[in-house]
Design a protein around this motif. Sequence first.
Motif, PDB file in Angstrom:
ATOM      1  N   MET A 135       0.837  -1.207   0.000  1.00  0.00           N
ATOM      2  CA  MET A 135       0.000   0.000   0.000  1.00  0.00           C
ATOM      3  C   MET A 135       0.872   1.257   0.000  1.00  0.00           C
ATOM      4  SD  MET A 135      -2.927  -1.319   2.668  1.00  0.00           S
ATOM      5  CE  MET A 135      -3.792   0.226   2.826  1.00  0.00           C
ATOM      6  N   SER A 136       1.962   1.222   0.755  1.00  0.00           N
ATOM      7  CA  SER A 136       2.865   2.374   0.803  1.00  0.00           C
ATOM      8  C   SER A 136       3.545   2.596  -0.537  1.00  0.00           C
ATOM      9  CB  SER A 136       3.908   2.177   1.907  1.00  0.00           C
ATOM     10  OG  SER A 136       3.286   2.150   3.177  1.00  0.00           O
ATOM     11  N   ILE A 137       3.978   1.519  -1.173  1.00  0.00           N
ATOM     12  CA  ILE A 137       4.605   1.644  -2.497  1.00  0.00           C
ATOM     13  C   ILE A 137       3.597   2.196  -3.509  1.00  0.00           C
ATOM     14  CG2 ILE A 137       5.588   0.346  -4.439  1.00  0.00           C
ATOM     15  CD1 ILE A 137       6.958  -1.463  -2.303  1.00  0.00           C
ATOM     16  N   HIS A 138       2.367   1.746  -3.417  1.00  0.00           N
ATOM     17  CA  HIS A 138       1.331   2.265  -4.314  1.00  0.00           C
ATOM     18  C   HIS A 138       1.147   3.766  -4.115  1.00  0.00           C
ATOM     19  CE1 HIS A 138      -2.970   2.897  -5.596  1.00  0.00           C
ATOM     20  NE2 HIS A 138      -2.376   2.509  -6.696  1.00  0.00           N
ATOM     21  N   LEU A 139       1.088   4.207  -2.852  1.00  0.00           N
ATOM     22  CA  LEU A 139       0.963   5.646  -2.581  1.00  0.00           C
ATOM     23  C   LEU A 139       2.193   6.414  -3.060  1.00  0.00           C
ATOM     24  CD1 LEU A 139      -0.651   5.575   0.974  1.00  0.00           C
ATOM     25  CD2 LEU A 139      -1.741   6.276  -1.171  1.00  0.00           C
ATOM     26  N   LEU A 140       3.359   5.804  -2.913  1.00  0.00           N
ATOM     27  CA  LEU A 140       4.597   6.433  -3.384  1.00  0.00           C
ATOM     28  C   LEU A 140       4.547   6.643  -4.896  1.00  0.00           C
ATOM     29  CD1 LEU A 140       7.587   7.319  -3.049  1.00  0.00           C
ATOM     30  CD2 LEU A 140       8.194   4.907  -3.192  1.00  0.00           C
ATOM     31  N   LEU A 141       4.090   5.655  -5.619  1.00  0.00           N
ATOM     32  CA  LEU A 141       4.064   5.733  -7.080  1.00  0.00           C
ATOM     33  C   LEU A 141       2.904   6.581  -7.610  1.00  0.00           C
ATOM     34  CD1 LEU A 141       4.896   2.006  -7.908  1.00  0.00           C
ATOM     35  CD2 LEU A 141       6.441   3.979  -7.997  1.00  0.00           C
ATOM     36  N   ALA A 142       1.734   6.433  -7.004  1.00  0.00           N
ATOM     37  CA  ALA A 142       0.532   7.080  -7.539  1.00  0.00           C
ATOM     38  C   ALA A 142       0.247   8.442  -6.914  1.00  0.00           C
ATOM     39  CB  ALA A 142      -0.676   6.167  -7.331  1.00  0.00           C
TER      40      ALA A 142
END
Length: 135
Positions: free
Chosen positions: A106-113
Amino acid sequence: MNTKAEIGILISRVTVGIIFLVHGLMKYQGGIDNTIGFFEQLGIPGYLAYPVGAFEIIGGVCAIIGLGTRIFAAIFSVIMITAIISAKYAMGFAGGFEFELALLVMSIHLLLAGSRLLALDRIFTNQAASHIPTA
């Protein structure tokens, strides 16, 4: 990005923020000395309990309100990678690192998006609400 996707990202951002905020508060409310001892048992320098707890509290609040989302998502990712490697991996997936892995993803998704919907970051990036396309 369409509105439905942005709503999904908003839900993830607020959820991640709440989880990290609560875990950060627990590090201090339970007595930071307990967290220091736990870190040292894992081979992590005990003094890192202070910044980790602070990043979780501050980053949690900032994620909830959408301020510095990508920055804190990167910090959360590092915290989760460290937790998985140092504390949870040996326990296996189920009952071990599954929760930390979900938070990492979820954190990586927020980082990317990123997350623009209901985010204070919009004030600082000069993005108007009309820039979010609907689909």
